[in-house]
Design a protein around this motif. Structure first.
Motif, PDB file in Angstrom:
ATOM      1  N   GLU A  52       0.836  -1.198   0.000  1.00 39.71           N
ATOM      2  CA  GLU A  52       0.000   0.000   0.000  1.00 39.71           C
ATOM      3  C   GLU A  52       0.872   1.249   0.000  1.00 39.71           C
ATOM      4  OE1 GLU A  52      -3.794  -1.955   2.421  1.00 39.71           O
ATOM      5  OE2 GLU A  52      -2.561  -0.413   3.389  1.00 39.71           O
ATOM      6  N   VAL A  53       0.510   2.208  -0.845  1.00 37.64           N
ATOM      7  CA  VAL A  53       1.251   3.464  -0.960  1.00 37.64           C
ATOM      8  C   VAL A  53       0.271   4.616  -0.794  1.00 37.64           C
ATOM      9  CG1 VAL A  53       2.662   4.936  -2.449  1.00 37.64           C
ATOM     10  CG2 VAL A  53       2.951   2.441  -2.529  1.00 37.64           C
ATOM     11  N   VAL A  54       0.614   5.564   0.066  1.00 40.22           N
ATOM     12  CA  VAL A  54      -0.203   6.760   0.270  1.00 40.22           C
ATOM     13  C   VAL A  54       0.661   7.982  -0.042  1.00 40.22           C
ATOM     14  CG1 VAL A  54      -1.542   8.139   1.900  1.00 40.22           C
ATOM     15  CG2 VAL A  54      -1.599   5.630   2.026  1.00 40.22           C
ATOM     16  N   VAL A  55       0.177   8.831  -0.944  1.00 39.72           N
ATOM     17  CA  VAL A  55       0.886  10.049  -1.326  1.00 39.72           C
ATOM     18  C   VAL A  55       0.051  11.238  -0.865  1.00 39.72           C
ATOM     19  CG1 VAL A  55       1.890  11.406  -3.193  1.00 39.72           C
ATOM     20  CG2 VAL A  55       1.879   8.893  -3.331  1.00 39.72           C
ATOM     21  N   THR A  56       0.585  12.046   0.029  1.00 39.56           N
ATOM     22  CA  THR A  56      -0.151  13.200   0.525  1.00 39.56           C
ATOM     23  C   THR A  56       0.010  14.379  -0.430  1.00 39.56           C
ATOM     24  OG1 THR A  56       1.715  13.945   1.895  1.00 39.56           O
ATOM     25  CG2 THR A  56       0.122  12.438   2.904  1.00 39.56           C
ATOM     26  N   LEU A  57      -1.083  15.148  -0.598  1.00 39.11           N
ATOM     27  CA  LEU A  57      -1.119  16.249  -1.561  1.00 39.11           C
ATOM     28  C   LEU A  57      -1.510  17.574  -0.917  1.00 39.11           C
ATOM     29  CD1 LEU A  57      -3.059  14.349  -4.389  1.00 39.11           C
ATOM     30  CD2 LEU A  57      -0.568  14.570  -4.139  1.00 39.11           C
ATOM     31  N   GLY A  58      -1.356  17.676   0.398  1.00 33.47           N
ATOM     32  CA  GLY A  58      -1.700  18.918   1.075  1.00 33.47           C
ATOM     33  C   GLY A  58      -3.175  19.248   0.949  1.00 33.47           C
TER      34      GLY A  58
ATOM     35  N   HIS B  65      -4.978  19.292  -1.468  1.00 33.87           N
ATOM     36  CA  HIS B  65      -5.661  18.477  -2.472  1.00 33.87           C
ATOM     37  C   HIS B  65      -5.928  17.055  -1.992  1.00 33.87           C
ATOM     38  CE1 HIS B  65      -5.206  21.745  -5.269  1.00 33.87           C
ATOM     39  NE2 HIS B  65      -3.899  21.749  -5.086  1.00 33.87           N
ATOM     40  N   GLY B  66      -5.658  16.777  -0.727  1.00 32.27           N
ATOM     41  CA  GLY B  66      -5.983  15.470  -0.185  1.00 32.27           C
ATOM     42  C   GLY B  66      -4.836  14.487  -0.263  1.00 32.27           C
ATOM     43  N   ALA B  67      -5.110  13.295  -0.773  1.00 30.73           N
ATOM     44  CA  ALA B  67      -4.097  12.247  -0.841  1.00 30.73           C
ATOM     45  C   ALA B  67      -4.481  11.223  -1.892  1.00 30.73           C
ATOM     46  CB  ALA B  67      -3.938  11.567   0.519  1.00 30.73           C
ATOM     47  N   ILE B  68      -3.489  10.451  -2.300  1.00 24.17           N
ATOM     48  CA  ILE B  68      -3.683   9.335  -3.223  1.00 24.17           C
ATOM     49  C   ILE B  68      -3.309   8.063  -2.485  1.00 24.17           C
ATOM     50  CG2 ILE B  68      -2.780   8.210  -5.296  1.00 24.17           C
ATOM     51  CD1 ILE B  68      -2.429  11.039  -6.458  1.00 24.17           C
ATOM     52  N   ALA B  69      -4.146   7.052  -2.601  1.00 19.98           N
ATOM     53  CA  ALA B  69      -3.880   5.760  -1.971  1.00 19.98           C
ATOM     54  C   ALA B  69      -3.880   4.686  -3.050  1.00 19.98           C
ATOM     55  CB  ALA B  69      -4.935   5.456  -0.909  1.00 19.98           C
TER      56      ALA B  69
ATOM     57  N   THR C 261      -5.644  -3.129  -6.024  1.00 22.47           N
ATOM     58  CA  THR C 261      -6.931  -2.938  -6.710  1.00 22.47           C
ATOM     59  C   THR C 261      -6.968  -1.686  -7.557  1.00 22.47           C
ATOM     60  OG1 THR C 261      -7.963  -1.687  -4.906  1.00 22.47           O
ATOM     61  CG2 THR C 261      -8.078  -4.100  -4.785  1.00 22.47           C
ATOM     62  N   GLY C 262      -6.041  -0.764  -7.340  1.00 26.11           N
ATOM     63  CA  GLY C 262      -6.053   0.468  -8.116  1.00 26.11           C
ATOM     64  C   GLY C 262      -5.534   1.644  -7.329  1.00 26.11           C
ATOM     65  N   VAL C 263      -5.820   2.834  -7.864  1.00 29.95           N
ATOM     66  CA  VAL C 263      -5.355   4.078  -7.261  1.00 29.95           C
ATOM     67  C   VAL C 263      -6.569   4.924  -6.905  1.00 29.95           C
ATOM     68  CG1 VAL C 263      -3.991   6.179  -7.587  1.00 29.95           C
ATOM     69  CG2 VAL C 263      -3.218   4.019  -8.596  1.00 29.95           C
ATOM     70  N   THR C 264      -6.644   5.372  -5.668  1.00 30.99           N
ATOM     71  CA  THR C 264      -7.790   6.120  -5.166  1.00 30.99           C
ATOM     72  C   THR C 264      -7.373   7.533  -4.807  1.00 30.99           C
ATOM     73  OG1 THR C 264      -8.696   4.101  -4.204  1.00 30.99           O
ATOM     74  CG2 THR C 264      -9.614   6.183  -3.408  1.00 30.99           C
ATOM     75  N   HIS C 265      -8.122   8.544  -5.297  1.00 26.57           N
ATOM     76  CA  HIS C 265      -7.890   9.914  -4.855  1.00 26.57           C
ATOM     77  C   HIS C 265      -8.884  10.245  -3.750  1.00 26.57           C
ATOM     78  CE1 HIS C 265      -8.615  14.343  -4.921  1.00 26.57           C
ATOM     79  NE2 HIS C 265      -7.329  14.269  -4.649  1.00 26.57           N
TER      80      HIS C 265
ATOM     81  N   THR D  86      -7.182   6.654   4.897  1.00 25.27           N
ATOM     82  CA  THR D  86      -6.573   7.838   4.291  1.00 25.27           C
ATOM     83  C   THR D  86      -7.450   9.064   4.506  1.00 25.27           C
ATOM     84  OG1 THR D  86      -5.526   6.451   2.616  1.00 25.27           O
ATOM     85  CG2 THR D  86      -5.648   8.799   2.154  1.00 25.27           C
ATOM     86  N   ARG D  87      -8.760   8.899   4.397  1.00 26.55           N
ATOM     87  CA  ARG D  87      -9.675  10.012   4.619  1.00 26.55           C
ATOM     88  C   ARG D  87      -9.609  10.487   6.070  1.00 26.55           C
ATOM     89  NH1 ARG D  87     -12.214  14.306   2.200  1.00 26.55           N
ATOM     90  NH2 ARG D  87     -14.186  14.759   3.236  1.00 26.55           N
ATOM     91  N   ARG D  88      -9.567   9.557   7.012  1.00 26.88           N
ATOM     92  CA  ARG D  88      -9.437   9.938   8.415  1.00 26.88           C
ATOM     93  C   ARG D  88      -8.106  10.658   8.643  1.00 26.88           C
ATOM     94  NH1 ARG D  88     -13.121   8.077  12.030  1.00 26.88           N
ATOM     95  NH2 ARG D  88     -11.679   8.881  13.606  1.00 26.88           N
ATOM     96  N   ALA D  89      -7.052  10.191   7.991  1.00 27.23           N
ATOM     97  CA  ALA D  89      -5.748  10.842   8.111  1.00 27.23           C
ATOM     98  C   ALA D  89      -5.786  12.262   7.556  1.00 27.23           C
ATOM     99  CB  ALA D  89      -4.691  10.013   7.387  1.00 27.23           C
ATOM    100  N   CYS D  90      -6.532  12.473   6.470  1.00 22.79           N
ATOM    101  CA  CYS D  90      -6.690  13.825   5.920  1.00 22.79           C
ATOM    102  C   CYS D  90      -7.361  14.742   6.935  1.00 22.79           C
ATOM    103  CB  CYS D  90      -7.510  13.791   4.638  1.00 22.79           C
ATOM    104  SG  CYS D  90      -6.634  13.164   3.185  1.00 22.79           S
TER     105      CYS D  90
END
Length: 317
Positions: A215-221, A223-227, A231-235, A272-276
């Motif tokens: 699992e990879v999570v990219v934070t975007l300030g 603009h949220g994050a990408i996970a 299964t795929g990539v979630t914004h 990821t949403r809770r982390a945002c």
């Protein structure tokens, strides 16, 4: 309330912060407010964040045998963090971070690692007993993180690696640490750097996932994050907050993610949403440790009726 045990291995710094009307240019002096001293370092911040979010927390690190080191241990212990794994090194000073912050929340940080650089191969067996996750960062030597990650895997404890700050020249040892982690959390700049200059955060997340990180999570300030997972990539969108200081926001994000994803059993997008929510709350307040939110605050923001699940977009692999 989400409860659980999080073990954090990382840095402890004394933060020396000054607010300025604007960030200085090279060679320029800008007058600011009175200096504020407080607990800092990514390890200490993430430990304190997890504690405020309801976790039982054990911190492993090193401080110097000086006033700053004693203050850091005492402050963290008073907050309920187990600091029995924080060693005291007599030959070096405690780490220090010099921070300047402008009115928009942008910051410049310079760190003197001090004792943090002496962390070698701590014995984590006592701390890992009953743990739900090991949370790592890169303000301590990579070798120490690798030893800790190996111990966690042997104990069946998931490893969440916040690969920050990213070294100027990432090593093979870092690549091995990343591949051996269960979750990698990085910001957009770090992600594209690790992914060989990928054109976008989405592409970087896919590349890093394909290197073997589950699992990879990219934070975007703002603009949220990408996970990303198999299964795929979630914004995941950010929450709307009035940002005043980004210091500590990433640490709040990582602590809430680790707690929600492991002890809380949330799926990747929800964690990821809770982390945002946690990161947004921290960014809405000045300071590092002082800005870290409590569990009830994150729960309220996460459950706000303005959240539309349709905003979470999933892209095919």
């Amino acid at each position: 309330m989400t409860t659980g045990k999080i073990v954090v291995l990382g840095s402890l710094n004394m933060d020396l912060s000054i607010r300025v009307p604007r960030l200085p240019r090279p060679g320029e002096t800008v007058a600011g407010t009175e200096m504020v001293r407080g607990t800092g370092g990514k390890g200490a911040n993430q430990a304190l964040a997890a504690r405020r979010l309801g976790a039982q927390v054990a911190l492993v690190g090193v401080v110097g045998a000086d006033q700053f080191g004693a203050e850091l241990r005492d402050d963290l212990a008073a907050s309920g963090v187990d600091v029995s794994g924080v060693a005291v090194a007599s030959e070096v000073a405690t780490g220090v971070a010099l921070i300047v912050v402008d009115p928009d929340g942008e910051n410049m940080i310079t760190i003197s690692p001090g004792a943090n650089a002496t962390l070698t191969a701590p014995d984590l067996r006592a701390q890992l007993d009953g743990a739900h996750a090991l949370l790592l960062q890169l303000e301590v030597p990579v070798d120490a993180c690798r030893v800790a990650a190996d111990a966690a895997r042997s104990a069946g404890v998931p490893v969440v690696l916040n690969a920050a700050p990213l070294p100027d020249h990432p090593s093979d040892d870092l690549a091995e640490l990343i591949r051996g982690s269960d979750v990698l959390v990085v910001n957009e700049t770090e992600a594209t750097g690790l992914a060989g200059g990928a054109a976008s955060a989405n592409d970087a997340a896919r590349i890093l996932r394909d290197l073997g990180v589950p699992e990879v999570v990219v934070t975007l300030g703002e603009h949220g994050a990408i996970a990303a997972d198999r299964t795929g990539v979630t914004h995941v969108p950010a929450f709307s907050v009035d940002a005043v200081d980004a210091v500590g926001a990433g640490d709040a994000f990582c602590a809430e993610f680790a707690l929600a994803r492991t002890a809380g059993g949330a799926d990747l997008a929800t964690a990821t949403r809770r982390a945002c929510a946690a990161g947004g709350l921290a960014a809405s307040r000045p300071g590092a440790a002082a800005s870290l939110p409590h569990r009830d605050e994150v729960d309220r923001l996460f459950g706000a009726p303005t959240y539309d699940s349709a905003e979470v977009t999933i892209h095919a692999t």
